[in-house]
Design a protein around this motif. Sequence first.
Motif, PDB file in Angstrom:
ATOM      1  N   THR A 178      -0.948   9.700  -7.612  1.00  0.00           N
ATOM      2  CA  THR A 178       0.212   9.220  -6.950  1.00  0.00           C
ATOM      3  C   THR A 178       0.671  10.308  -6.023  1.00  0.00           C
ATOM      4  O   THR A 178       0.092  11.339  -5.757  1.00  0.00           O
ATOM      5  CB  THR A 178       1.249   9.150  -7.951  1.00  0.00           C
ATOM      6  OG1 THR A 178       1.852  10.187  -8.520  1.00  0.00           O
ATOM      7  CG2 THR A 178       0.952   8.101  -9.025  1.00  0.00           C
ATOM      8  N   ASP A 179       1.556   9.848  -5.002  1.00  0.00           N
ATOM      9  CA  ASP A 179       2.044  10.650  -3.946  1.00  0.00           C
ATOM     10  C   ASP A 179       2.863  11.549  -4.861  1.00  0.00           C
ATOM     11  O   ASP A 179       2.710  12.940  -4.230  1.00  0.00           O
ATOM     12  CB  ASP A 179       2.969  10.167  -3.107  1.00  0.00           C
ATOM     13  CG  ASP A 179       2.172   8.976  -2.000  1.00  0.00           C
ATOM     14  OD1 ASP A 179       0.759   9.482  -1.573  1.00  0.00           O
ATOM     15  OD2 ASP A 179       2.684   8.413  -1.355  1.00  0.00           O
ATOM     16  N   THR A 180       3.401  11.426  -5.813  1.00  0.00           N
ATOM     17  CA  THR A 180       4.141  12.594  -6.821  1.00  0.00           C
ATOM     18  C   THR A 180       3.266  13.442  -7.206  1.00  0.00           C
ATOM     19  O   THR A 180       3.282  14.802  -7.074  1.00  0.00           O
ATOM     20  CB  THR A 180       4.996  11.788  -7.811  1.00  0.00           C
ATOM     21  OG1 THR A 180       5.791  10.963  -7.236  1.00  0.00           O
ATOM     22  CG2 THR A 180       5.607  12.869  -8.461  1.00  0.00           C
TER      23      THR A 180
ATOM     24  N   LEU B 268       0.292  14.144  -5.954  1.00  0.00           N
ATOM     25  CA  LEU B 268      -0.433  14.826  -4.656  1.00  0.00           C
ATOM     26  C   LEU B 268       0.528  15.955  -4.250  1.00  0.00           C
ATOM     27  O   LEU B 268       0.151  17.093  -3.733  1.00  0.00           O
ATOM     28  CB  LEU B 268      -0.815  13.910  -3.422  1.00  0.00           C
ATOM     29  CG  LEU B 268      -1.834  13.086  -3.531  1.00  0.00           C
ATOM     30  CD1 LEU B 268      -1.813  11.883  -2.659  1.00  0.00           C
ATOM     31  CD2 LEU B 268      -2.982  13.865  -3.295  1.00  0.00           C
ATOM     32  N   GLY B 269       1.930  15.850  -4.469  1.00  0.00           N
ATOM     33  CA  GLY B 269       2.950  16.899  -4.088  1.00  0.00           C
ATOM     34  C   GLY B 269       2.901  17.900  -4.975  1.00  0.00           C
ATOM     35  O   GLY B 269       3.625  18.967  -4.731  1.00  0.00           O
TER      36      GLY B 269
ATOM     37  N   TRP C 138      -2.132  17.756  -2.302  1.00  0.00           N
ATOM     38  CA  TRP C 138      -2.639  17.073  -1.112  1.00  0.00           C
ATOM     39  C   TRP C 138      -3.123  17.776   0.195  1.00  0.00           C
ATOM     40  O   TRP C 138      -3.958  17.496   0.733  1.00  0.00           O
ATOM     41  CB  TRP C 138      -1.287  16.436  -0.440  1.00  0.00           C
ATOM     42  CG  TRP C 138      -0.146  17.244   0.270  1.00  0.00           C
ATOM     43  CD1 TRP C 138       0.878  17.659  -0.466  1.00  0.00           C
ATOM     44  CD2 TRP C 138      -0.330  17.433   1.574  1.00  0.00           C
ATOM     45  NE1 TRP C 138       1.572  18.280   0.466  1.00  0.00           N
ATOM     46  CE2 TRP C 138       0.946  18.257   1.690  1.00  0.00           C
ATOM     47  CE3 TRP C 138      -0.889  17.120   2.749  1.00  0.00           C
ATOM     48  CZ2 TRP C 138       1.247  18.801   2.869  1.00  0.00           C
ATOM     49  CZ3 TRP C 138      -0.669  17.624   4.033  1.00  0.00           C
ATOM     50  CH2 TRP C 138       0.619  18.248   3.912  1.00  0.00           C
TER      51      TRP C 138
ATOM     52  N   CYS D 237       1.980  14.580   2.948  1.00  0.00           N
ATOM     53  CA  CYS D 237       1.908  14.237   1.666  1.00  0.00           C
ATOM     54  C   CYS D 237       1.957  12.738   1.247  1.00  0.00           C
ATOM     55  O   CYS D 237       2.714  12.110   0.680  1.00  0.00           O
ATOM     56  CB  CYS D 237       2.814  14.890   0.334  1.00  0.00           C
ATOM     57  SG  CYS D 237       2.522  14.636  -1.297  1.00  0.00           S
ATOM     58  N   SER D 238       0.729  11.950   1.714  1.00  0.00           N
ATOM     59  CA  SER D 238       0.769  10.584   1.572  1.00  0.00           C
ATOM     60  C   SER D 238      -0.750  10.096   1.321  1.00  0.00           C
ATOM     61  O   SER D 238      -1.717  10.637   2.221  1.00  0.00           O
ATOM     62  CB  SER D 238       1.140   9.982   3.032  1.00  0.00           C
ATOM     63  OG  SER D 238       0.724   8.706   3.131  1.00  0.00           O
ATOM     64  N   LYS D 239      -0.823   9.638   0.309  1.00  0.00           N
ATOM     65  CA  LYS D 239      -2.310   9.050  -0.096  1.00  0.00           C
ATOM     66  C   LYS D 239      -2.841   8.048   0.798  1.00  0.00           C
ATOM     67  O   LYS D 239      -4.059   8.541   1.290  1.00  0.00           O
ATOM     68  CB  LYS D 239      -2.026   8.535  -1.500  1.00  0.00           C
ATOM     69  CG  LYS D 239      -3.487   8.007  -1.893  1.00  0.00           C
ATOM     70  CD  LYS D 239      -3.580   7.252  -3.280  1.00  0.00           C
ATOM     71  CE  LYS D 239      -2.591   6.495  -3.909  1.00  0.00           C
ATOM     72  NZ  LYS D 239      -2.761   5.906  -4.927  1.00  0.00           N
ATOM     73  N   ASN D 240      -2.098   7.356   1.464  1.00  0.00           N
ATOM     74  CA  ASN D 240      -2.576   6.416   2.582  1.00  0.00           C
ATOM     75  C   ASN D 240      -3.196   7.095   3.456  1.00  0.00           C
ATOM     76  O   ASN D 240      -4.090   6.606   4.309  1.00  0.00           O
ATOM     77  CB  ASN D 240      -1.474   5.400   2.557  1.00  0.00           C
ATOM     78  CG  ASN D 240      -1.489   4.370   1.689  1.00  0.00           C
ATOM     79  OD1 ASN D 240      -2.240   4.335   0.640  1.00  0.00           O
ATOM     80  ND2 ASN D 240      -0.251   4.045   1.380  1.00  0.00           N
TER      81      ASN D 240
END
Length: 153
Positions: A26-28, A30-31, A42, A77-80
């Motif tokens: 998740t983005d969370t 990744l951070g 990330w 910090c963005s998965k996309n």
Amino acid sequence: MTNLELFKSEWTFTRRLTLDLLDSLTDTELGQTPGPGLGPFWKQFRHVGRLQECYQEALNTKKIRFDYGNKRYRGGCSKNALRAYLRALDRELVQAVERADWNASIEWEGEVVSVFQHLMRMLAHEILHHGQWILYARLIGKEMPPSWNTWGV
């Protein structure tokens, strides 16, 4: 199997694992920074992309330069954004290796290596990060994606 075919096959396998892990986070997550002195997850994915840019540039310049100042990732910090960045680099990589002169050499800080060796070093760098990511995931309590069973985890 030619060196081109071998590299493309191994890169596809390795990068698929990288993207499977990225997709599972998740983005969370990744951070998250898994511990003191370790950067957020990330930035690991951004790092392998930036290094890939360096390796791809060296196919044209015939000299490796690990310079991160002019690299193009700006997504934070963005998965996309990270996924799009890595996939775009992979499309460019396929074109670069298909048109590369496989008899050329690349200067590596005083050492001269073949294009194949150069590309295998890029592959080895990504696999090195796979080991780090297993530890990152464990430190934040994250299960690895099923595809990572290939590494025995």
